[in-house]
Design a protein around this motif. Structure first.
Motif, PDB file in Angstrom:
ATOM      1  N   ILE A 138     -20.899   8.916  90.050  1.00  0.00           N
ATOM      2  CA  ILE A 138     -21.714   9.501  91.127  1.00  0.00           C
ATOM      3  C   ILE A 138     -20.850  10.395  92.025  1.00  0.00           C
ATOM      4  N   THR A 139     -19.730  10.891  91.449  1.00  0.00           N
ATOM      5  CA  THR A 139     -18.816  11.715  92.252  1.00  0.00           C
ATOM      6  C   THR A 139     -19.521  12.960  92.789  1.00  0.00           C
ATOM      7  N   GLU A 140     -20.215  13.667  91.894  1.00  0.00           N
ATOM      8  CA  GLU A 140     -20.892  14.891  92.326  1.00  0.00           C
ATOM      9  C   GLU A 140     -21.985  14.581  93.338  1.00  0.00           C
ATOM     10  N   ARG A 141     -22.669  13.451  93.119  1.00  0.00           N
ATOM     11  CA  ARG A 141     -23.716  13.073  94.071  1.00  0.00           C
ATOM     12  C   ARG A 141     -23.134  12.786  95.445  1.00  0.00           C
ATOM     13  N   LYS A 142     -21.978  12.089  95.482  1.00  0.00           N
ATOM     14  CA  LYS A 142     -21.330  11.790  96.753  1.00  0.00           C
ATOM     15  C   LYS A 142     -20.880  13.072  97.460  1.00  0.00           C
ATOM     16  N   ARG A 143     -20.346  14.006  96.629  1.00  0.00           N
ATOM     17  CA  ARG A 143     -19.934  15.275  97.238  1.00  0.00           C
ATOM     18  C   ARG A 143     -21.141  16.014  97.807  1.00  0.00           C
ATOM     19  N   ALA A 144     -22.214  16.019  97.025  1.00  0.00           N
ATOM     20  CA  ALA A 144     -23.417  16.707  97.485  1.00  0.00           C
ATOM     21  C   ALA A 144     -23.979  16.035  98.740  1.00  0.00           C
ATOM     22  N   GLU A 145     -23.954  14.689  98.746  1.00  0.00           N
ATOM     23  CA  GLU A 145     -24.441  13.978  99.922  1.00  0.00           C
ATOM     24  C   GLU A 145     -23.596  14.302 101.141  1.00  0.00           C
ATOM     25  N   GLU A 146     -22.268  14.326 100.973  1.00  0.00           N
ATOM     26  CA  GLU A 146     -21.383  14.616 102.092  1.00  0.00           C
ATOM     27  C   GLU A 146     -21.588  16.052 102.588  1.00  0.00           C
ATOM     28  N   ASP A 147     -21.717  17.005 101.627  1.00  0.00           N
ATOM     29  CA  ASP A 147     -21.962  18.394 102.024  1.00  0.00           C
ATOM     30  C   ASP A 147     -23.285  18.522 102.762  1.00  0.00           C
ATOM     31  N   LEU A 148     -24.310  17.823 102.231  1.00  0.00           N
ATOM     32  CA  LEU A 148     -25.624  17.877 102.870  1.00  0.00           C
ATOM     33  C   LEU A 148     -25.562  17.257 104.258  1.00  0.00           C
ATOM     34  N   ARG A 149     -24.852  16.124 104.380  1.00  0.00           N
ATOM     35  CA  ARG A 149     -24.751  15.464 105.675  1.00  0.00           C
ATOM     36  C   ARG A 149     -24.069  16.368 106.703  1.00  0.00           C
ATOM     37  N   LYS A 150     -22.953  17.012 106.252  1.00  0.00           N
ATOM     38  CA  LYS A 150     -22.246  17.900 107.173  1.00  0.00           C
ATOM     39  C   LYS A 150     -23.129  19.079 107.576  1.00  0.00           C
ATOM     40  N   SER A 151     -23.843  19.629 106.572  1.00  0.00           N
ATOM     41  CA  SER A 151     -24.719  20.770 106.858  1.00  0.00           C
ATOM     42  C   SER A 151     -25.834  20.378 107.821  1.00  0.00           C
ATOM     43  N   GLU A 168     -25.784  17.908 109.936  1.00  0.00           N
ATOM     44  CA  GLU A 168     -25.199  17.607 111.233  1.00  0.00           C
ATOM     45  C   GLU A 168     -24.912  18.896 112.014  1.00  0.00           C
ATOM     46  N   ILE A 169     -24.367  19.898 111.311  1.00  0.00           N
ATOM     47  CA  ILE A 169     -24.081  21.172 111.974  1.00  0.00           C
ATOM     48  C   ILE A 169     -25.383  21.828 112.445  1.00  0.00           C
ATOM     49  N   SER A 170     -26.400  21.807 111.558  1.00  0.00           N
ATOM     50  CA  SER A 170     -27.688  22.405 111.936  1.00  0.00           C
ATOM     51  C   SER A 170     -28.303  21.679 113.123  1.00  0.00           C
ATOM     52  N   ARG A 171     -28.230  20.344 113.085  1.00  0.00           N
ATOM     53  CA  ARG A 171     -28.792  19.566 114.189  1.00  0.00           C
ATOM     54  C   ARG A 171     -28.070  19.872 115.492  1.00  0.00           C
ATOM     55  N   GLN A 172     -26.730  19.945 115.408  1.00  0.00           N
ATOM     56  CA  GLN A 172     -25.963  20.239 116.612  1.00  0.00           C
ATOM     57  C   GLN A 172     -26.299  21.618 117.158  1.00  0.00           C
ATOM     58  N   ARG A 173     -26.434  22.595 116.221  1.00  0.00           N
ATOM     59  CA  ARG A 173     -26.765  23.951 116.669  1.00  0.00           C
ATOM     60  C   ARG A 173     -28.132  23.978 117.362  1.00  0.00           C
ATOM     61  N   LEU A 174     -29.109  23.286 116.744  1.00  0.00           N
ATOM     62  CA  LEU A 174     -30.451  23.266 117.336  1.00  0.00           C
ATOM     63  C   LEU A 174     -30.432  22.571 118.694  1.00  0.00           C
ATOM     64  N   GLU A 175     -29.676  21.470 118.774  1.00  0.00           N
ATOM     65  CA  GLU A 175     -29.591  20.763 120.053  1.00  0.00           C
ATOM     66  C   GLU A 175     -28.911  21.630 121.112  1.00  0.00           C
ATOM     67  N   GLU A 176     -27.850  22.342 120.687  1.00  0.00           N
ATOM     68  CA  GLU A 176     -27.161  23.205 121.635  1.00  0.00           C
ATOM     69  C   GLU A 176     -28.083  24.314 122.140  1.00  0.00           C
ATOM     70  N   ILE A 177     -28.835  24.915 121.186  1.00  0.00           N
ATOM     71  CA  ILE A 177     -29.758  25.993 121.577  1.00  0.00           C
ATOM     72  C   ILE A 177     -30.847  25.462 122.499  1.00  0.00           C
ATOM     73  N   GLU A 178     -31.415  24.297 122.111  1.00  0.00           N
ATOM     74  CA  GLU A 178     -32.485  23.727 122.921  1.00  0.00           C
ATOM     75  C   GLU A 178     -31.965  23.323 124.294  1.00  0.00           C
ATOM     76  N   ASN A 179     -30.775  22.727 124.320  1.00  0.00           N
ATOM     77  CA  ASN A 179     -30.184  22.310 125.590  1.00  0.00           C
ATOM     78  C   ASN A 179     -29.865  23.526 126.461  1.00  0.00           C
TER      79      ASN A 179
END
Length: 967
Positions: free
Chosen positions: A320-333, A335-346
């Motif tokens: 499940i190496t590729e799945r873990k990498r994809a999950e980590e990339d998705l999580r980071k993406s 998280e970054i999107s959420r932070q950006r939206l929160e920053e914009i909204e704030n």
């Protein structure tokens, strides 16, 4: 004449077991035995065909005699005597044999046939053969009877209804051309069917394993690999056949407290344990070729024989190496999107300028609090209304036509100045600077406007006041009693006030543009230049400066300088205020003359001091006696020469004779316990910084005895505020420490015993409530008793944690919440795996007066979420967070509903219990709730002097603000 000859040792039992308990044998040996059994089955089929031929020959009269090999010679039976031998042969057969009448009545059967029916031979004879044929095979059986000679497989039904698969051979006994009887030979195929199923299952399993994408490994009881899928070789980078699994494949935990430790799935499975769906990391050992780690999904379990004994194990590894990498990339993406939206909204919500969005009809779609504050109308009262409905008519008449023009042309209007009054401050004229920007859709059509509003009322007022202030301060500077001049970075004079010009004896035009060094005496230039350099480093210090006036006389001044910098931090020069101290300097010269006369007086005073010194020595002897009685001594250490002086009692405390040797700092450190030396050195440094004044530490005497001392520090500074000496006292507090530790241990034991007894009593109450619940069947009453039981259990859990923990009066509330929520999940046993719990807990220690009410509050709110928030089988999440107020503000946006609590300064912690379920009814007001649970929450929040807020934005969210003293 037809002759039949049997050359074997007898009739082989066709129903002998093909597979016996093989015990713990390797896979290859099992495979060899399976091939031997298949050969034996083939031999039995040949012998069965010979027996069939014999039976046919006897029944059709083609046999004149029967030759059977005996121990001494061949026995020849004629037709007259063959009947007896035939019966002996039939009775000894391992196949069932029977003779049927034309209606199916059984005229004769041998022993084996009777055993198949689970009846005696006498009971079988006279019954109908159809009673032993399974109903579903009755038609097939009748079809076989219609043929002269026929064979087939069908199910034979014994007494009790059990079915047995059999191979049936039927031959007709003709009488005058018409069948009047039949002869049946029945072979039990039970074991053969089982063996065929085993072989088929094995072939299927072998095919599945070989073609599987996962790495599948079969091991024997020694942990050696006996069979494996093709993927295994790729995983371990070597041929794994007959090697120990755990010698070539090192699987480790990927997370948790055991991260990095080996899992040993084969050893675990051979002990009977099963591992399902465990995420792990694979590292190579003896077959290592690459520095590579694989993320795997591990499953393992034992293989058992028919007796339940473990004969090996199976391990499957899914990459499940590729799945873990994809999950980590998705999580980071995400998280970054959420932070950006929160920053914009704030940013939008908390912007210091007004922001809003209008639709094509100039209706408010969205706006921030700042614009609502400017207009004097709440955000809710803006939404859906036109600009003309909110703004005063005088302003609306000005802006509406221009806004419509922007909608028509699609061209923005910038820096529009609006002046007028709003409801916020009626009767006061205010001004704004606005930007109107069109909003377009994907096809380029204008669908609305974005409005940016910056109030300029205060700025314009400040500009007017600044002009007035500049004029006022210019007058102050010009009329000041001190001289003031301003220098540029090259020390050129750019401004001088009237007083400074008078002090130098020049007019303004003669000073402006010249270097300050033109007016400075030679002995003062270097100091003045150093002061300028210090100013560039933002260090402003007063200093004396000697200037030369126009008539050549010296002008002594005290200079107070202030460095000037632009908004980018670039040095722009300095402003200096110069105070004339010429008269003071002249007075100092006269004072020096007076001081010379004082030298004679000092000599006289010296004689008097020598006499006082004798008295001081006598006082020191008395002090030494007092120190000896109190076990306290004094010391001092020079920070310049590092010399150390001890009083007599300090020598005694450290186990030496007074004045036994000269003390050094290293000698002192050697007496300090090795484990405390760093702490003592650090304490001395902190004392020099004014951060510490005392410390307790251990010393080791020459005889090995450990003592505890208390030391007080004091730093002595010279006239330049530089530390030059450390002074202090040392007291032996060993006996006091021992007494304190004894009392502390007794007190801790007593408090823990109290917690233990309270916990036991509360558990008894829980048990009584549980017993009481068994008396009722009313669901409402049972729910009430269960809620009461959970409340008591939450309090008992606090006393249990205090009893188990290291501290007597405070509780790790984060650890307590984890255990409490786990118990509540188990207690309610919802049967809905779609509900998850997310916890964000900061380690916080609370005293009992806060922890007990707060534990009951969490019990009520979490229980309500589990019971009411999620309908049957619906998905959802319950979120519990506990954080300090300062860290909570950094990582969380405080909602509008929390503003009331957030404005109270004495709250140190924030507890939030939220779910994304169907939400609490809007008709329920938390302050006036009818529910006992919510009433209890309000009472307990007031008890801990807290504040509670309820939000219904997305599900239900309770936020409790409270304070407590940390240990």
């Amino acid at each position: 004449m037809l002759k039949m000859q049997f050359l074997g040792k007898g009739v082989v039992n066709m129903s002998s077991k093909l597979a016996k308990d093989q015990g713990n044998v390797p896979y290859q040996e099992l495979l060899d035995k399976n091939h031997a059994l298949e050969a034996e089955l083939q031999d039995l089929k040949m012998r069965l065909e010979e027996a069939e031929e014999l039976r046919r020959a006897i029944s059709e009269g083609d046999l004149d005699a029967l030759i059977i090999p005996g121990p001494q010679e061949k026995l020849i039976f004629t037709l007259d005597s063959a009947d007896r031998a035939y019966r002996v042969l039939v009775e000894a057969m391992n196949e069932g044999t029977a003779t049927l009448a034309s209606d199916g009545t059984i005229l004769y059967c041998n022993r084996q046939f009777a055993e198949l029916t689970k009846m005696s031979s006498g009971a079988v004879v006279g019954t109908s053969i159809y009673g032993f044929i399974a109903p579903e095979d009755a038609i097939t059986f009748k079809a076989l009877l219609k043929q002269k000679n026929s064979v087939g497989e069908l199910k034979f039904r014994a007494q009790g209804g059990t079915s047995v698969p059999v191979y049936l051979s039927i031959s007709s006994l003709q009488s005058e051309g018409s069948p009047s009887a039949w002869c049946l030979v029945v072979t039990d195929l039970t074991e053969q069917k089982k063996n065929e199923e085993i072989v088929a299952a094995e072939r299927l399993a072998r095919s599945i394993i070989e073609q599987a994408a996962e790495a599948i490994v079969v091991c024997d009881t020694t942990g050696r690999i006996t069979y494996f899928s093709n993927t295994v070789s790729k995983v371990c980078k070597c041929d794994p056949a007959f090697k120990r699994f755990e010698d070539i494949i090192d699987i480790r935990f990927s997370e948790g407290k055991d991260a990095g430790k080996s899992i040993l799935p084969v050893s675990s499975a051979l002990k009977g344990d099963t591992i399902l769906g465990l995420e792990a990391i694979l590292e190579y050992k003896s077959c290592q070729k690459f520095n590579q780690k694989l993320h795997l999904l591990l499953n393992s379990g034992p293989l058992r024989n028919s007796n339940g004994r473990i004969i090996g194990c199976v391990v499957t590894l899914t990459d499940i190496t590729e799945r873990k990498r994809a999950e980590e990339d998705l999580r980071k993406s995400e998280e970054i999107s959420r932070q950006r939206l929160e920053e914009i909204e704030n940013l939008y919500r908390n912007a210091p300028i007004g922001l809003c969005e209008l639709d094509s009809e100039l209706r408010y779609v969205r706006l921030n609090e700042r614009l609502a504050e400017i207009n004097g109308v709440s955000v809710a009262d803006h939404i859906g209304k036109r600009v003309r409905d909110v703004l005063p008519q005088s302003i609306a008449d000005k802006v509406e036509p221009q806004m419509l023009r922007v909608l028509e042309t699609g061209k923005p209007l910038l820096d529009i100045e609006i002046v007028g009054e709003t409801l916020a401050k009626q009767g006061i004229e205010r001004s704004w600077m606005e930007q109107w920007l069109p909003i377009t859709d994907t096809q380029g059509f204008v669908t609305g406007l974005n409005i940016v509003v910056e109030e300029t009322t205060e700025r314009k007022k400040m500009e007017r006041e600044l002009q007035e202030s500049e004029e006022k301060y210019r007058n102050i500077v010009e009329t000041a009693n001190e001289g003031i001049w301003i220098l540029d970075p090259e020390a050129r004079i750019t401004y001088v006030n009237q007083r400074m010009a008078e002090m130098l004896g020049y007019n303004h035009e003669e000073i402006i543009g010249r270097s300050a060094w033109d007016f400075t005496g030679d002995e003062g230039k270097e100091a003045a230049k150093q002061s300028m350099e210090k100013g560039k480093q933002r260090i402003d210090r007063d200093h004396e400066l000697k200037l030369i006036s126009k008539n050549g006389t010296p002008l002594w001044t005290i200079v107070s300088a202030k460095a000037l910098f632009d908004k980018d931090g670039n040095f722009m020069g300095s402003m200096k205020m110069l105070t004339n101290i010429t008269e003071r300097k002249e007075a100092e010269v006269k004072l020096k003359q007076t001081l010379n006369n004082l030298e004679k007086l000092v000599q006289e005073r010296t004689i008097e001091l020598e006499k006082a010194y004798g008295s001081l020595k006598e006082s020191e002897r008395g002090l030494a006696e007092a120190q000896k009685m109190a076990h306290i001594g004094n010391w001092d250490r020079s920070l310049i020469t590092n010399e150390v002086h001890w009083s007599d009692e300090v020598y005694r405390i450290f186990g030496f004779k007074p004045k036994e040797f000269g003390v050094t700092y290293s000698t002192y450190l050697n007496c300090v316990h090795p484990d405390d030396q760093d702490r003592v050195i650090k304490a001395a440094k902190q004392a020099l910084e004014g951060k510490l004044s005392s410390i307790d530490y251990r010393i080791v005497l020459n005889n090995g005895e450990e003592r505890v001392v208390h030391e007080e520090f004091k730093v002595v500074f010279d006239e330049k505020s530089n530390p030059v000496q450390l002074r202090g006292t040392v007291q032996d507090i060993t006996e006091r420490k021992k007494a304190e530790e004894t009392l502390e241990k007794m007190d801790k034991i007593r408090i823990k015993e109290i917690h233990h007894r309270i916990k036991n009593n509360l558990q008894v109450i829980c048990s009584l409530l549980s017993l009481e619940a068994e008396r009722f069947s009313d669901e409402k009453m049972l729910e009430t008793l269960k809620e009461s039981q959970n409340r008591v259990a939450s309090m008992a859990l606090i006393h249990e944690e205090l009893y188990k923990g290291d501290k007597n009066d405070t509780l790790d509330f984060a650890a307590y919440l984890r255990k409490l929520t786990a118990d509540l999940f188990s207690s309610y046993n919802l049967g809905n795996d779609n509900i998850s719990l997310k916890m964000d807990l900061e380690q916080v220690y609370l005293d009992m007066d806060t922890a007990i009410p707060l534990g009951i509050i969490v019990n009520e709110l979490f229980s309500n979420s589990l019971k009411h928030a999620f309908p049957a089988e619906s998905e959802g999440e319950v979120h519990i967070s506990l954080r300090r107020a300062e860290t909570f503000d950094k990582g969380n946006n405080v909602s509008d509903s929390d503003q009331h609590c957030n404005e109270i300064d004495n709250f140190r912690y924030i507890l939030r219990v939220a779910d994304n379920g169907k939400g609490i009814s809007k008709e329920i007001e938390i302050e006036n709730a009818d529910s006992l649970g919510l009433q209890l929450v309000n009472i307990l929040v007031n008890q801990i002097d807290g504040c509670v807020e309820l939000s219904r934005n997305c599900g239900t969210e309770f936020t409790i603000w409270f304070g407590d003293k940390e240990p």
